[in-house]
Structures are given as C-alpha cells and as structure tokens.
Scaffold this motif. Structure first.
Motif, PDB file in Angstrom:
ATOM      1  N   THR A 150      22.369 -31.891  17.264  1.00  0.00           N
ATOM      2  CA  THR A 150      22.017 -32.684  16.304  1.00  0.00           C
ATOM      3  C   THR A 150      20.739 -32.757  15.640  1.00  0.00           C
ATOM      4  N   ARG A 151      19.893 -31.799  16.204  1.00  0.00           N
ATOM      5  CA  ARG A 151      18.588 -31.684  15.746  1.00  0.00           C
ATOM      6  C   ARG A 151      18.705 -31.197  14.094  1.00  0.00           C
ATOM      7  N   ARG A 152      19.724 -30.440  13.859  1.00  0.00           N
ATOM      8  CA  ARG A 152      19.849 -29.915  12.476  1.00  0.00           C
ATOM      9  C   ARG A 152      21.396 -30.479  12.190  1.00  0.00           C
ATOM     10  N   PRO A 153      21.390 -30.666  10.537  1.00  0.00           N
ATOM     11  CA  PRO A 153      22.876 -30.756  10.185  1.00  0.00           C
ATOM     12  C   PRO A 153      23.607 -29.769  10.224  1.00  0.00           C
ATOM     13  N   GLY A 154      24.872 -29.794  10.279  1.00  0.00           N
ATOM     14  CA  GLY A 154      25.934 -28.690  10.480  1.00  0.00           C
ATOM     15  C   GLY A 154      26.198 -28.150  11.713  1.00  0.00           C
ATOM     16  N   GLY A 155      25.843 -28.906  12.880  1.00  0.00           N
ATOM     17  CA  GLY A 155      26.098 -28.481  14.086  1.00  0.00           C
ATOM     18  C   GLY A 155      28.054 -28.829  14.292  1.00  0.00           C
ATOM     19  N   ALA A 249      39.558 -17.958  15.924  1.00  0.00           N
ATOM     20  CA  ALA A 249      39.461 -19.347  15.401  1.00  0.00           C
ATOM     21  C   ALA A 249      38.062 -20.124  15.338  1.00  0.00           C
ATOM     22  N   VAL A 250      37.359 -20.166  16.499  1.00  0.00           N
ATOM     23  CA  VAL A 250      36.197 -20.792  16.667  1.00  0.00           C
ATOM     24  C   VAL A 250      35.018 -20.181  15.700  1.00  0.00           C
ATOM     25  N   ALA A 251      35.088 -18.760  15.783  1.00  0.00           N
ATOM     26  CA  ALA A 251      33.982 -18.160  14.735  1.00  0.00           C
ATOM     27  C   ALA A 251      34.518 -18.406  13.378  1.00  0.00           C
ATOM     28  N   ALA A 252      35.550 -18.460  12.890  1.00  0.00           N
ATOM     29  CA  ALA A 252      36.015 -18.871  11.465  1.00  0.00           C
ATOM     30  C   ALA A 252      35.312 -20.526  11.461  1.00  0.00           C
ATOM     31  N   LEU A 253      35.502 -21.517  12.143  1.00  0.00           N
ATOM     32  CA  LEU A 253      35.070 -22.721  11.987  1.00  0.00           C
ATOM     33  C   LEU A 253      33.596 -22.632  11.888  1.00  0.00           C
ATOM     34  N   ALA A 254      32.968 -21.832  12.853  1.00  0.00           N
ATOM     35  CA  ALA A 254      31.419 -21.986  12.891  1.00  0.00           C
ATOM     36  C   ALA A 254      30.960 -21.469  11.706  1.00  0.00           C
ATOM     37  N   ALA A 255      31.721 -20.539  11.032  1.00  0.00           N
ATOM     38  CA  ALA A 255      31.185 -19.902   9.667  1.00  0.00           C
ATOM     39  C   ALA A 255      31.601 -20.829   8.458  1.00  0.00           C
ATOM     40  N   ASP A 256      32.283 -21.714   8.424  1.00  0.00           N
ATOM     41  CA  ASP A 256      32.730 -22.254   7.492  1.00  0.00           C
ATOM     42  C   ASP A 256      31.940 -23.411   6.736  1.00  0.00           C
ATOM     43  N   PRO A 257      31.156 -23.359   5.708  1.00  0.00           N
ATOM     44  CA  PRO A 257      30.440 -24.407   5.319  1.00  0.00           C
ATOM     45  C   PRO A 257      30.819 -25.744   4.844  1.00  0.00           C
ATOM     46  N   GLU A 258      32.102 -25.669   5.029  1.00  0.00           N
ATOM     47  CA  GLU A 258      32.765 -27.103   4.681  1.00  0.00           C
ATOM     48  C   GLU A 258      33.828 -27.434   6.046  1.00  0.00           C
ATOM     49  N   VAL A 259      33.314 -27.116   7.075  1.00  0.00           N
ATOM     50  CA  VAL A 259      33.902 -27.525   8.374  1.00  0.00           C
ATOM     51  C   VAL A 259      34.024 -28.924   8.691  1.00  0.00           C
TER      52      VAL A 259
END
Length: 308
Positions: A150-155, A249-259
């Motif tokens: 949580t140190r950075r948004p987007g985790g 599936a995990v890689a796609a979630l991690a790369a999704d800017p709108e996850v």
C-alpha cells in the motif's frame, strides 16, 4: 517497453510458488517482465510435509528468469512470523516496493483424507493443520506484506482458492476443506474494503480443473504432453487447464490499469480469459466452471470441447 513486458519494473511476491498454480503464476508474471519473489518450503536441500522433492522453490525462480523476468527464491514457512517479516523486509530493502501479492499458500491436500468423514469423526489435529496451512498463512503474509504493497496506489492482492463464490456457496463435503477454501474469498472481500482506501485492489481467484504436477503424475499417471490420456479415467478432465492459464490470468489483472473494477470479487481463470483475451498453452480457453455448472451439475450434454 518491450512488447509483452507490461510488468517491467513491477515487483511481485508469489507466496506458495513451489509447484502447481503458484509456479504457473510466478512464471507468467516473469514472462510479463516482473521481478518475482517466490516462496515455499521445499528446496533442493529440504522437503516439506507435502513430501514432493521433485519441485523446488529454486527451480521456480529459475523458470521465472528463463521466461524473461527475474526470479528470486526465498525459502519461507508462512506460519513462521519471523520468516515472513524477514521476507518482506528483504523485498523492501532490495526493491523498495511491492506491486503484486499473490497468496497461494496451501500444502494441505495430504491432510483431508478420509474425504467422507464427518467433522466429529475427522482427526482434529489434521483438520486444524489444514486451516493453519490454508488460512492462517494467508493472514500472516498479508499482515506483513500489505504495508509495503500500500505504499503506492495501484497495488494488487490476489487470494488464490479452489472454487468460485458461487460453487463454494454449497458445502464441499469436508468441513475443514470447506472452511479453508471459502476463507480466501471472504479475505478478498474484506481486504478489498480496506485496500480501496489506499488505492489498491483485492480479489479472490480460482483456477478450473488444474493440471498440477500431483494431478498429472499421481492421480492420472500422465504428463503434461499426454494429459488427454487421463480423460478415459475421468471425462471431466477434458476441461482441465495448465498452470500457465491461471498464471496468465494474474498477469492480465496486474497489467490492467482499471483492475479496481474487480475489487472484492471472486474471479476464475476461464472468465478472465474471455475478458482479457489470453489462452492456455494449447491456444484454447477452457471454461471449467461453466462446464461444471451446465454439464456436470446441470442437465446439459454438451462436450467439453464446447467449453474450450
């Protein structure tokens, strides 16, 4: 950025990556360019209670690197708080960030026999050990790792389980296994509420019928190359998927800017393949949970190929 390296510069921790889905997720995160810390209890010099010496955490790290990422093996027992604390401190010291946490710790399959025993007939120590391995490990890991995430948004936090919220709404015919596999869904739901305040996301994720190493060589006596021979033993095996599928599936979630649109949800690899357009290693998109719902538990007669 190199094509296919959407996760270059990102740091992931796959907790429980010695084999199976954990290894598949670690490798696919690496293929997308991530630095991946991989943990587990089986190493080249020590074997966990699972009793399989053929897969090690060091080998997983090497596969991550071979796929194009950077794999770092950190042997860890996630029930040992000092080890988990040291793991997270090392990630912070070496990278200063954590972008993806995958809680895939399990290692309890050897404990749940006899499967038909009622709760009061089942060995209590074995049952409680199952809960410690499948639930407490996730809690301990999140407790120490989420401050860094949580140190950075987007985790992104991914809680791996067996079954969707829909399928786990029905009793799994084993008291301790049922609790162990429903708990990660509730963890994702609760932590989603807490993480969204930090601009981060939590989801629960399940594979379909996973062709893990144990499933292949112990249950079906086949290899990944000859897996279709196992269909004769169990026709439902026709809808099975490789560990790479949930990895993608995990890689796609991690790369999704709108996850964040998935925050708190129970997801499965087949549905995410339709959403993000990835395939399994054979080019198909197995929808195991759709097949189980419509054919195995429903009154459908469609062949498994209709769900690939």
């Amino acid at each position: 950025m190199e094509q296919g390296k959407q996760l270059a510069g990102r740091v992931a921790l796959v907790a429980g990556a010695t084999r199976g889905a954990g290894r598949g997720m670690a490798v696919e995160l690496g293929a997308a360019g991530a630095t991946v810390y991989v943990t587990g209890r089986t190493t080249r010099t020590s074997v966990s209670e699972v009793g399989r010496s053929t897969e090690t955490v060091e080998e997983t790290a090497e596969l991550v690197t071979a796929a194009g990422g950077e794999g770092i093996a950190v042997p860890t027992d996630h029930l040992e708080r000092d080890q988990v604390r040291a793991l997270v401190e090392r990630i912070d010291r070496e990278r200063g960030r954590l972008d993806v946490l995958v809680n895939d710790i399990w290692g309890g399959d050897h404990l749940w026999w006899p499967a038909g025993a009622r709760m009061w007939e089942f060995d209590l120590d074995r049952g409680l050990r199952m809960l410690r391995l499948g639930v407490e490990t996730h809690i301990v890991t999140s407790h120490y790792a989420l401050p860094l995430l949580t140190r950075r948004p987007g985790g992104l936090l991914v809680e791996i389980t067996d079954g969707t919220a829909e399928s786990n709404a029905s009793y799994r015919d084993h008291f301790f296994f049922d609790l162990a596999k429903y708990a990660p869904i509730r963890m994702a739901l609760g932590l989603a509420e807490e993480l969204k305040k930090e601009g981060c996301t939590a989801v629960a994720l399940t594979p379909g019928f996973l062709r893990s190493e144990t499933m292949l060589d112990t249950h079906f006596k086949v290899t990944e190359e000859t897996w279709r021979e196992g269909i004769a033993k169990d026709p439902v095996f026709a809808i099975s998927e490789s560990p790479a599928f949930i990895g993608r599936a995990v890689a796609a979630l991690a790369a999704d800017p709108e996850v964040a649109r998935w925050n708190g949800q129970s997801l499965n690899s087949g549905d995410l393949a339709k959403e993000y357009g990835f395939t399994d290693t054979d080019g198909s998109r197995p929808d195991a949970w759709g097949y189980i719902r419509d054919v195995v538990l429903g009154d459908g007669t469609a062949p498994a190929d209709d769900y690939r």
